[in-house]
Write an enzyme that holds these catalytic residues in place. Structure first.
Site, PDB file in Angstrom:
ATOM      1  N   ARG A  12       0.846  -1.196   0.000  1.00 40.62           N
ATOM      2  CA  ARG A  12       0.000   0.000   0.000  1.00 40.62           C
ATOM      3  C   ARG A  12       0.885   1.251   0.000  1.00 40.62           C
ATOM      4  O   ARG A  12       0.913   2.001  -0.962  1.00 40.62           O
ATOM      5  CB  ARG A  12      -0.953  -0.019   1.211  1.00 40.62           C
ATOM      6  CG  ARG A  12      -2.133   0.942   1.108  1.00 40.62           C
ATOM      7  CD  ARG A  12      -1.830   2.350   1.556  1.00 40.62           C
ATOM      8  NE  ARG A  12      -1.295   2.372   2.919  1.00 40.62           N
ATOM      9  CZ  ARG A  12      -0.688   3.422   3.439  1.00 40.62           C
ATOM     10  NH1 ARG A  12      -0.516   4.525   2.712  1.00 40.62           N
ATOM     11  NH2 ARG A  12      -0.205   3.389   4.666  1.00 40.62           N
ATOM     12  N   ASP A  13       1.688   1.444   1.021  1.00 41.73           N
ATOM     13  CA  ASP A  13       2.518   2.653   1.063  1.00 41.73           C
ATOM     14  C   ASP A  13       3.592   2.610  -0.026  1.00 41.73           C
ATOM     15  O   ASP A  13       3.976   3.650  -0.575  1.00 41.73           O
ATOM     16  CB  ASP A  13       3.158   2.806   2.449  1.00 41.73           C
ATOM     17  CG  ASP A  13       3.232   4.263   2.900  1.00 41.73           C
ATOM     18  OD1 ASP A  13       2.860   5.151   2.126  1.00 41.73           O
ATOM     19  OD2 ASP A  13       3.681   4.518   4.031  1.00 41.73           O
ATOM     20  N   HIS A  16       3.170   4.332  -3.567  1.00 40.82           N
ATOM     21  CA  HIS A  16       3.543   5.726  -3.847  1.00 40.82           C
ATOM     22  C   HIS A  16       4.830   5.817  -4.668  1.00 40.82           C
ATOM     23  O   HIS A  16       5.036   6.779  -5.401  1.00 40.82           O
ATOM     24  CB  HIS A  16       3.750   6.499  -2.534  1.00 40.82           C
ATOM     25  CG  HIS A  16       2.477   6.856  -1.835  1.00 40.82           C
ATOM     26  ND1 HIS A  16       1.533   7.693  -2.378  1.00 40.82           N
ATOM     27  CD2 HIS A  16       1.994   6.495  -0.611  1.00 40.82           C
ATOM     28  CE1 HIS A  16       0.525   7.838  -1.539  1.00 40.82           C
ATOM     29  NE2 HIS A  16       0.770   7.128  -0.458  1.00 40.82           N
ATOM     30  N   SER A 166       4.343  11.236   9.127  1.00 37.61           N
ATOM     31  CA  SER A 166       4.145  11.423   7.678  1.00 37.61           C
ATOM     32  C   SER A 166       5.247  12.248   7.025  1.00 37.61           C
ATOM     33  O   SER A 166       5.558  12.056   5.858  1.00 37.61           O
ATOM     34  CB  SER A 166       2.795  12.109   7.413  1.00 37.61           C
ATOM     35  OG  SER A 166       1.771  11.503   8.153  1.00 37.61           O
ATOM     36  N   HIS A 193       4.106   4.297  12.876  1.00 36.50           N
ATOM     37  CA  HIS A 193       4.440   4.147  11.461  1.00 36.50           C
ATOM     38  C   HIS A 193       5.493   5.210  11.120  1.00 36.50           C
ATOM     39  O   HIS A 193       5.196   6.406  11.177  1.00 36.50           O
ATOM     40  CB  HIS A 193       3.155   4.336  10.631  1.00 36.50           C
ATOM     41  CG  HIS A 193       3.339   4.382   9.147  1.00 36.50           C
ATOM     42  ND1 HIS A 193       2.995   3.335   8.314  1.00 36.50           N
ATOM     43  CD2 HIS A 193       3.806   5.354   8.333  1.00 36.50           C
ATOM     44  CE1 HIS A 193       3.247   3.665   7.050  1.00 36.50           C
ATOM     45  NE2 HIS A 193       3.745   4.891   7.033  1.00 36.50           N
ATOM     46  N   HIS A 195       8.836   7.060   8.885  1.00 39.75           N
ATOM     47  CA  HIS A 195       9.435   7.336   7.575  1.00 39.75           C
ATOM     48  C   HIS A 195      10.906   7.679   7.806  1.00 39.75           C
ATOM     49  O   HIS A 195      11.282   8.139   8.881  1.00 39.75           O
ATOM     50  CB  HIS A 195       8.693   8.478   6.862  1.00 39.75           C
ATOM     51  CG  HIS A 195       7.398   8.019   6.248  1.00 39.75           C
ATOM     52  ND1 HIS A 195       7.262   7.712   4.920  1.00 39.75           N
ATOM     53  CD2 HIS A 195       6.188   7.770   6.805  1.00 39.75           C
ATOM     54  CE1 HIS A 195       6.020   7.310   4.675  1.00 39.75           C
ATOM     55  NE2 HIS A 195       5.351   7.338   5.801  1.00 39.75           N
TER      56      HIS A 195
END
Lengths: 335, 335
Positions: A12-13, A16, A166, A193, A195
């Site tokens: 899913r991620d 991108h 994010s 989550h 990054h």
């Protein structure tokens, strides 16, 4: 030895990073490999979640229906997860996801807008589907605010609640403080989550686990836009070494990551200048293309634009601010 | 606000990733870019340091003489550094480096073998060239042992002393403990040099600074073999945000890293399975090609070989152990 549940949004991620072009063979192959490794939850979808395939967000190579049925069929013991952003996704999409046998649905909202998830979380509880709520751009809220919003989400029915970094802005101390405040405020598992914009995704995830997070996200090779997400096959053995159990088989996980590198991505994520700058500035890196575009036309430095957007606390959805900032910087330079 | 001196071995440790094939234009271009950013020390050489160009270690594209004169000429304010491993390098090479106007020489030894650096450190002090001593594979020694060896190195004349996480095995707590013990034992700056096998290079470097390290290494885009080194242009702003000063211009540093990505490397480092496994096992990742080779011939899993080498505490130079381990694993599998 506390147990941590690994949640894997590679399919899913990661979308991108490939303009949502993962095909059926890639989806099936990776889901099978993650399943064989004992990854607890495999998330699938358009990068922006259910219902997001569109000209504006990018058309996915295959429909939500095909993604969900492909992954559902590929999983034997892993649970299937989906993501939805209210607005892109609606109750219709949630109904469809439930019909496809989705086990876990995550509803994502900006970190101060939990109420937008209320209706969807309630609907999922009625359907007896596990419902999570994740707060985006969570560096823009204080630990206390996040704890309050976490409690609200649980009130709406969320069975797990957490934060997404994010913009890739956090350092480990920031994460520990926020997760700690949330874990103290709710009785459900707390999610983190990460990054990797500042090279801290693994360290931040360990800090999250140490502060009480019990669901942690990771993607094979960090597959994701820009600097990418937390590298799953690094995260798992590091968590185990730090005293957490994941129940995942390391060698099978390494094999899954090799499959992902070979079949899902042109190359693993690289932390380039604009990933670093957007992480430092605390701006959603999805602004990148528009920032580059407008900056080039106006002859201003896109790095200055990111830092200025950060000062103005621009959030996803406020892309209109980019043109304002570029115009002002361009005027200043000309003055 | 404590000051940290950034030491940049892009043009030396990065050579490992391109079989020591950096040419004059690449050396000059990167040295100029790092100099423009105000990077304090730019290190250059064959990956294994002075005098190491050979069939066994790999022949470099250009000689030590050409490397040193090229970088010397390219630097206006940055200082030039070199690395040497006694055995590969000798006093002759040190003499040559001094004649080329080298400002900083690092002598590297296995973490429990500081005495091997004695003669070289003394010679450098006689030459009035800044002399550092770095302890390799430092996860194999306790904080107390490292503190003792650091003190010995200073006794031999080292003006800075530190550790390399050669296997990429450390987590931040491990680094903090070791750097703290060394900083308490010596009056000279303590050095930390990280590798990214477990995704912790930046976090480990920040932990080092917080524990008292005052010289920290980073390479553009993490340029280095396998998982690579600490990513310099991420490290610098993260250190600044954490409360340290580096004196480096961020935008110029980002430009230098873009030059490096474009002109020095086929692609930035990727953390693959064997990087992760060698990091977990605490084995020098330079063993990789021989491990793969012997494992393939004997039909054993190279990951098992790395873990077994780790159990036996194999160190660089003990490559002969690889064949023993492969043979034993192969016998066990057949039995």
């Amino acid at each position: 030895m506390s147990a941590v549940v690994i949640h894997d949004p590679t399919l899913r991620d990661g979308q991108h990073a490939v303009r949502h072009q993962l095909g059926v063979a890639a989806l099936r192959g990776y889901a099978q490999a993650a399943d064989a490794a004992g990854v607890p939850v495999v998330e699938v979808g358009h990068g922006n979640g259910l219902g997001a395939s569109s000209l504006q967000a990018g058309r996915a190579a295959v429909s939500d229906d095909v993604m969900l049925s492909t992954v559902r069929e590929a999983l034997s013991t892993s649970r299937m997860g989906v993501f939805m952003l209210p607005g892109w996704g609606t109750s219709d999409e949630l109904r469809k996801a439930v019909a496809h046998g989705t086990d876990v649905v995550r509803v994502g909202v900006h970190c101060t807008e939990t109420s937008l998830a209320e209706r969807h979380l309630e609907f999922l509880r009625e359907q007896e589907t596990e419902a999570h709520c994740v707060l985006l751009m969570s560096h823009m809220a204080t630990p206390e605010e996040l704890a309050e919003h976490a409690a609200s989400a649980v009130g709406y029915g969320a069975q797990a609640v957490g934060i997404m970094d994010s913009a890739g802005h956090f350092l480990p101390g920031d994460v520990g403080e926020r997760i700690g405040a949330m874990a103290a405020a709710v009785d459900v598992p707390v999610i983190f989550h990460g990054h990797n914009n500042l090279g801290m995704a693994v360290a931040n995830s360990v800090a999250a686990a140490e502060a009480g997070a019990r669901i942690i996200d990771g993607c094979a090779r960090g597959f994701g836009a820009g600097a990418g997400n937390t590298q799953l096959e690094v995260l798992v053995p590091v968590l185990e070494r730090t005293g957490f159990t994941t129940g995942i088989d390391l060698y099978a996980l390494l094999d899954a990551a090799e499959f992902a590198e070979r079949e899902l991505m042109p190359a693993p994520p690289v932390t380039g200048s604009l990933s670093i700058v957007s992480g430092l500035a605390g701006v959603f890196s999805g602004f990148k293309h528009q920032v580059l575009d407008h900056s080039a036309r106006a002859g201003v430095d896109p790095r200055d634009v990111f830092f200025e957007l950060g000062r103005r606390q621009a959030i996803a959805g406020q892309e209109d601010l980019i043109r304002d900032v570029v115009a002002e910087l361009s005027e200043k330079a000309g003055a």
